[in-house]
Design a protein around this motif. Structure first.
Motif, short mmCIF file in Angstrom:
data_model
loop_
_atom_site.label_atom_id
_atom_site.label_comp_id
_atom_site.label_asym_id
_atom_site.label_seq_id
_atom_site.Cartn_x
_atom_site.Cartn_y
_atom_site.Cartn_z
N THR A 70 -1.08 59.94 -33.06
CA THR A 70 -1.92 60.72 -33.67
C THR A 70 -3.22 60.55 -33.01
O THR A 70 -4.05 61.41 -32.80
CB THR A 70 -2.51 60.29 -35.42
N ASP A 71 -3.19 59.71 -32.06
CA ASP A 71 -4.21 59.52 -31.00
C ASP A 71 -3.56 58.83 -29.81
O ASP A 71 -3.38 57.63 -29.82
CB ASP A 71 -5.44 58.66 -31.71
N PRO A 72 -2.87 59.81 -28.93
CA PRO A 72 -2.03 59.01 -28.18
C PRO A 72 -2.55 57.91 -27.46
O PRO A 72 -3.47 58.00 -26.75
CB PRO A 72 -1.93 60.28 -27.12
N THR A 73 -1.57 57.00 -27.05
CA THR A 73 -1.92 55.74 -26.49
C THR A 73 -2.65 54.66 -27.46
O THR A 73 -2.55 53.42 -27.49
CB THR A 73 -2.50 55.59 -25.41
N LYS A 74 -3.50 55.43 -28.54
CA LYS A 74 -4.12 54.42 -29.43
C LYS A 74 -3.93 54.27 -30.66
O LYS A 74 -4.37 53.49 -31.58
CB LYS A 74 -5.51 55.00 -29.38
N ARG A 75 -3.08 55.25 -31.35
CA ARG A 75 -2.81 55.12 -32.83
C ARG A 75 -1.45 55.98 -33.03
O ARG A 75 -1.05 56.94 -32.70
CB ARG A 75 -3.95 56.09 -33.45
N TYR A 76 -0.66 55.29 -33.87
CA TYR A 76 0.68 55.97 -34.41
C TYR A 76 0.75 55.91 -35.94
O TYR A 76 0.38 55.03 -36.57
CB TYR A 76 1.94 55.00 -33.82
N HIS A 77 1.53 56.81 -36.24
CA HIS A 77 1.99 56.79 -37.60
C HIS A 77 3.25 56.84 -37.87
O HIS A 77 4.02 57.67 -37.36
CB HIS A 77 1.38 58.27 -38.47
N ALA A 78 3.83 55.68 -38.23
CA ALA A 78 5.38 55.64 -38.39
C ALA A 78 5.86 55.73 -39.96
O ALA A 78 5.31 55.01 -40.78
CB ALA A 78 5.92 54.35 -37.92
N ARG A 79 6.89 56.53 -40.13
CA ARG A 79 7.45 56.55 -41.32
C ARG A 79 8.93 56.65 -41.17
O ARG A 79 9.49 56.82 -40.25
CB ARG A 79 7.25 58.05 -42.10
N TYR A 80 9.42 55.84 -42.29
CA TYR A 80 11.03 55.76 -42.25
C TYR A 80 11.43 55.63 -43.81
O TYR A 80 10.89 55.21 -44.85
CB TYR A 80 11.19 54.39 -41.68
N GLU A 81 12.56 56.47 -43.91
CA GLU A 81 13.58 56.61 -44.97
C GLU A 81 14.81 55.97 -44.87
O GLU A 81 15.69 56.61 -44.10
CB GLU A 81 13.46 57.82 -45.72
N GLY A 82 15.23 54.78 -45.26
CA GLY A 82 16.60 54.19 -44.81
C GLY A 82 17.39 54.23 -45.82
O GLY A 82 17.38 55.01 -46.80
N ILE A 83 18.24 53.14 -46.18
CA ILE A 83 19.23 53.23 -46.96
C ILE A 83 18.89 51.99 -48.01
O ILE A 83 17.81 51.12 -47.49
CB ILE A 83 20.57 53.05 -46.58
N ASP A 84 19.70 51.58 -48.93
CA ASP A 84 19.38 50.49 -49.83
C ASP A 84 17.94 50.36 -50.52
O ASP A 84 17.46 49.30 -50.41
CB ASP A 84 19.95 49.23 -49.31
N ASP A 85 17.19 51.51 -50.67
CA ASP A 85 15.79 51.44 -51.15
C ASP A 85 14.91 50.62 -50.25
O ASP A 85 14.17 49.97 -50.48
CB ASP A 85 15.75 50.76 -52.66
N THR A 86 15.11 51.10 -49.00
CA THR A 86 14.21 50.62 -48.03
C THR A 86 13.48 51.79 -47.24
O THR A 86 14.29 52.76 -46.76
CB THR A 86 15.28 49.57 -46.64
N HIS A 87 12.04 51.64 -47.18
CA HIS A 87 11.44 52.52 -46.51
C HIS A 87 9.93 52.20 -45.93
O HIS A 87 9.66 50.85 -46.62
CB HIS A 87 11.29 53.72 -47.54
N PHE A 88 9.26 52.74 -45.30
CA PHE A 88 7.65 52.37 -45.11
C PHE A 88 6.98 53.32 -44.51
O PHE A 88 7.51 54.39 -43.98
CB PHE A 88 7.76 51.22 -43.92
N ASP A 89 5.79 53.47 -44.55
CA ASP A 89 4.68 54.46 -44.14
C ASP A 89 3.62 53.39 -43.71
O ASP A 89 2.77 52.89 -44.38
CB ASP A 89 4.42 55.14 -45.46
N LEU A 90 3.39 53.40 -42.38
CA LEU A 90 2.67 52.61 -41.56
C LEU A 90 1.80 53.31 -40.45
O LEU A 90 2.26 54.18 -39.68
CB LEU A 90 3.49 51.53 -40.94
#
Length: 322
Positions: free
Chosen positions: A95-115
């Motif tokens: 979102t701001d190259p080299t300085k800010r990332y938004h990471a989202r993940y939808e995995g298996i076994d009810d595992t996910h994140f939004d960071l």
């Protein structure tokens, strides 16, 4: 000096077929033994990438005894590192190259994140002599050709993590990096990548060589910085030693001196640890550490990068560690 465009691919049409570009983002859950790593290793000349999401929570010899692993090889390579989604359910946006990332993940076994990863300083270029006091002494890249380009960033990380149905709030300070250059998959040299953060006011981060089959002591300083009150100061001296359970680090002590002449002494112990192999030829001894420095308590990650050639060549010496 790192510029915003360094968050994007660097390869050219005539780059070596072994060219690699990586994005690595670490995080942890304060007050627990839970830590995580998001690691994307691309081989754009071959059109493939590897993506690893591993959540650690214990000390063990075996990667698969950690709470969650999703390691997938030979996924299609993203067209851009600024905004991409992979078939494993991982999406990363600069979102701001080299300085800010938004990471989202939808995995298996009810595992996910939004960071959300927000840098708390300017990216640290270990190949820039104006920034890193060790860079001027080198002839060539810091470790091997895979670090022809490399920078490190300490982030404030906030968001939500759910692991096998258990929800955690993430609010921590941790460090990630970005690398590019040709990366062979045989007999890479060994190195320790180590950092600890004591809130936003203080972080220590360093690379040192290490021959763990022969000594507990850290080897030659490669690079490092002290981040204090928003400013980075290159490390010019580092001495450390640590104890092992076979090849898995259990804790140790470290002394560093930055370019101001300011000295920091730390002791640390592992909260979780195991072998981790984000790509098949290279093993990392990955540990989440609790660190003490001048009455402050901090947390951070240590990775010991070791090729499988090194581990098998020195198998008897390593197995003798009990």
């Amino acid at each position: 000096m790192i510029k915003p465009q360094d968050a994007e691919f660097h390869f050219q049409s005539d780059s070596h077929w072994q060219w690699v570009e990586t994005v690595a983002l670490s995080f942890h859950v304060p007050g627990t033994t839970v830590s995580g790593i998001i690691y994307v290793l691309t081989r754009p000349m071959l059109g493939v990438c590897m993506a690893d999401v591993t959540i650690h929570d214990r000390i063990t010899d075996l990667w698969e005894e950690q709470i969650y692993i999703d390691n997938q090889q030979h996924l299609p390579c993203p067209k851009s590192l600024l905004d991409f989604s992979l078939p494993n359910g991982l999406s990363i946006t600069a979102t701001d190259p080299t300085k800010r990332y938004h990471a989202r993940y939808e995995g298996i076994d009810d595992t996910h994140f939004d960071l959300d990863f927000q840098a708390i300083h300017e990216p640290y270029d270990l190949n820039d002599p104006a920034m890193d006091p060790m860079a001027a002494e080198r002839h060539g890249p810091a470790w091997d050709t895979s670090w022809s380009g490399h920078y490190d960033v300490t982030y404030r990380i906030r968001g939500q993590l759910t692991v096998r149905g258990k929800r955690y709030e993430v609010d921590c300070v941790d460090t990630g990096d970005r690398s590019w250059g040709p990366r062979p998959e045989r007999d890479n040299s060994s190195v320790i990548w180590w950092h600890a953060s004591f809130g936003e006011a203080l972080t220590a981060h360093l690379f040192v060589a290490h021959d763990l089959a022969r000594t507990n002591d850290f080897g030659k300083l490669v690079s490092g910085y002290v981040l204090e009150d928003g400013k980075t100061y290159g490390i010019k001296e580092a001495r450390g030693t640590q104890e092992y359970r076979k090849a898995v680090p259990m804790g140790g002590e470290l002394e560093i001196v930055d370019v101001r002449g300011k000295r920091f002494q730390m002791t640390y112990s592992a909260l979780n640890s195991c072998y981790w192999a984000p790509y098949p030829s290279n093993t990392y001894l990955q540990s989440f550490m609790r660190v003490s420095c001048a009455g402050q308590l901090g947390y951070g990650v240590q990775q010991i990068g070791l090729s499988r050639a090194y581990l098998t060549r020195n198998r008897d010496a390593i197995r003798a560690r009990c």
